[in-house]
Scaffold this motif. Structure first.
Motif, PDB file in Angstrom:
ATOM      1  N   VAL A  18      31.683  22.150  48.426  1.00  0.00           N
ATOM      2  CA  VAL A  18      32.581  21.898  47.296  1.00  0.00           C
ATOM      3  C   VAL A  18      31.919  22.352  45.987  1.00  0.00           C
ATOM      4  O   VAL A  18      32.541  23.047  45.179  1.00  0.00           O
ATOM      5  N   LEU A  19      30.666  21.971  45.784  1.00  0.00           N
ATOM      6  CA  LEU A  19      29.974  22.331  44.546  1.00  0.00           C
ATOM      7  C   LEU A  19      29.805  23.836  44.400  1.00  0.00           C
ATOM      8  O   LEU A  19      29.907  24.379  43.297  1.00  0.00           O
ATOM      9  N   ALA A  20      29.522  24.513  45.495  1.00  0.00           N
ATOM     10  CA  ALA A  20      29.299  25.956  45.451  1.00  0.00           C
ATOM     11  C   ALA A  20      30.602  26.749  45.546  1.00  0.00           C
ATOM     12  O   ALA A  20      30.612  27.948  45.290  1.00  0.00           O
ATOM     13  N   GLY A  21      31.666  26.078  45.934  1.00  0.00           N
ATOM     14  CA  GLY A  21      32.935  26.783  46.097  1.00  0.00           C
ATOM     15  C   GLY A  21      32.913  27.747  47.263  1.00  0.00           C
ATOM     16  O   GLY A  21      33.537  28.808  47.230  1.00  0.00           O
ATOM     17  N   ILE A  22      32.188  27.368  48.299  1.00  0.00           N
ATOM     18  CA  ILE A  22      32.032  28.232  49.477  1.00  0.00           C
ATOM     19  C   ILE A  22      32.686  27.541  50.670  1.00  0.00           C
ATOM     20  O   ILE A  22      32.444  26.362  50.919  1.00  0.00           O
ATOM     21  N   GLY A  23      33.507  28.271  51.401  1.00  0.00           N
ATOM     22  CA  GLY A  23      34.271  27.681  52.491  1.00  0.00           C
ATOM     23  C   GLY A  23      33.553  27.539  53.816  1.00  0.00           C
ATOM     24  O   GLY A  23      33.967  26.782  54.677  1.00  0.00           O
ATOM     25  N   PRO A  25      30.277  26.415  56.029  1.00  0.00           N
ATOM     26  CA  PRO A  25      29.053  25.604  55.961  1.00  0.00           C
ATOM     27  C   PRO A  25      27.788  26.463  56.031  1.00  0.00           C
ATOM     28  O   PRO A  25      26.829  26.238  55.291  1.00  0.00           O
ATOM     29  N   GLN A  26      27.783  27.450  56.892  1.00  0.00           N
ATOM     30  CA  GLN A  26      26.630  28.347  57.028  1.00  0.00           C
ATOM     31  C   GLN A  26      26.334  29.055  55.717  1.00  0.00           C
ATOM     32  O   GLN A  26      25.200  29.080  55.232  1.00  0.00           O
ATOM     33  N   ASP A  27      27.362  29.634  55.106  1.00  0.00           N
ATOM     34  CA  ASP A  27      27.178  30.370  53.852  1.00  0.00           C
ATOM     35  C   ASP A  27      26.747  29.440  52.720  1.00  0.00           C
ATOM     36  O   ASP A  27      25.938  29.816  51.868  1.00  0.00           O
ATOM     37  N   ALA A  28      27.289  28.231  52.691  1.00  0.00           N
ATOM     38  CA  ALA A  28      26.954  27.276  51.637  1.00  0.00           C
ATOM     39  C   ALA A  28      25.476  26.892  51.696  1.00  0.00           C
ATOM     40  O   ALA A  28      24.780  26.884  50.676  1.00  0.00           O
TER      41      ALA A  28
END
Length: 66
Positions: A18-23, A25-28
């Motif tokens: 949520v904080l990173a705005g990345i959908g 989990p791996q990429d976040a």
């Protein structure tokens, strides 16, 4: 490139997403790790310059005091 599998608390991963705005989990998590490493390199660069400047000051002959 070698891959590592780890288990993380799902709430932590969701918060990072949520904080990173990345959908993904791996990429976040990869983004967090890469940011952490980049910060470490920036810190090393700053402290290295400061240490180098201090060494240069120490090498200069000092005027007698008194």
């Amino acid at each position: 490139m070698a891959k590592v599998s780890i288990s993380l608390d799902a709430e932590l991963v969701v918060e990072v997403m949520v904080l990173a705005g990345i959908g993904s989990p791996q990429d976040a998590i990869e983004a967090v790790v890469r940011d952490y490493i980049a910060r470490g390199h920036r810190t090393e660069a700053r402290t290295e310059l400061k240490d180098q400047n201090l060494r240069e000051i120490d090498l200069k002959p000092q005027e007698p005091q008194g």
